[in-house]
Motif scaffolding. Sequence first.
Motif, mmCIF file in Angstrom:
data_model
loop_
_atom_site.group_PDB
_atom_site.id
_atom_site.type_symbol
_atom_site.label_atom_id
_atom_site.label_comp_id
_atom_site.label_asym_id
_atom_site.label_seq_id
_atom_site.Cartn_x
_atom_site.Cartn_y
_atom_site.Cartn_z
ATOM 1 N N GLY A 1 -49.082 23.570 -31.474
ATOM 2 C CA GLY A 1 -49.567 24.740 -30.770
ATOM 3 C C GLY A 1 -48.630 25.331 -29.891
ATOM 4 O O GLY A 1 -49.091 26.269 -29.367
ATOM 5 N N THR B 1 -47.937 29.208 -30.955
ATOM 6 C CA THR B 1 -49.254 30.057 -30.694
ATOM 7 C C THR B 1 -49.184 30.383 -29.302
ATOM 8 O O THR B 1 -49.396 31.562 -28.780
ATOM 9 N N GLU C 1 -49.169 34.021 -27.509
ATOM 10 C CA GLU C 1 -50.085 34.609 -26.503
ATOM 11 C C GLU C 1 -49.340 35.043 -25.344
ATOM 12 O O GLU C 1 -49.886 35.996 -24.808
ATOM 13 N N PHE D 1 -48.398 32.285 -40.256
ATOM 14 C CA PHE D 1 -48.592 32.082 -38.509
ATOM 15 C C PHE D 1 -48.953 33.122 -37.754
ATOM 16 O O PHE D 1 -49.989 33.267 -37.246
ATOM 17 N N TYR D 2 -48.090 34.235 -38.047
ATOM 18 C CA TYR D 2 -48.336 35.425 -37.446
ATOM 19 C C TYR D 2 -49.584 36.207 -37.678
ATOM 20 O O TYR D 2 -50.285 36.799 -36.954
ATOM 21 N N ARG E 1 -52.208 34.669 -38.713
ATOM 22 C CA ARG E 1 -53.199 33.892 -38.241
ATOM 23 C C ARG E 1 -53.602 34.547 -36.903
ATOM 24 O O ARG E 1 -54.584 34.166 -36.335
ATOM 25 N N LEU E 2 -52.366 35.008 -36.009
ATOM 26 C CA LEU E 2 -52.493 35.399 -34.746
ATOM 27 C C LEU E 2 -53.083 36.824 -34.574
ATOM 28 O O LEU E 2 -52.961 37.454 -33.351
#
Length: 150
Positions: free
Chosen positions: A98, A101, A105, A133-134, A136-137
């Motif tokens: 995590g 992430t 953030e 990954f990106y 998902r964000l």
Amino acid sequence: MSDLDIRPAAPADLPAVVAMLADDSLGARRESPDDLAPYHAAYQRLADDPNQHLMVAVRESRVVGTLQLTVIPGLSRRGATRSVIEGVRVHADERGSGLGTRMIEWAVDESRRLDCQLVQLTSDASRTDAHRFYERLGFTASHVGFKLAL
């Protein structure tokens, strides 16, 4: 992740940062962790520019992640300021925890704090896991990037 500190990188952090930059098939070909002189010169250029934010994530006094946030004032988009996230790396021991992430953030929150209207990043076409990954964000693959080596 309350034991995590995201702070500006210091010169003493460079060996760990460069090691993370070199720790994949792409970085292994373009980074030189055994010769830190060019990285120290680059670090000083970054440190002297208020629009550059070279950050490290530190857990238990150990650098476990890094990214660079660049703030770019502009004319397009009605004079919007944008930020660019670059050089995102997570130590191999921390992948899947995590941490990535949390670092992204932080970069998005810092971009808001700096009155940016857009956050952008690029990712090498071969990094398909990073692309997921990106996405998902909340990032979208909206543009095609081009590079010219000089």
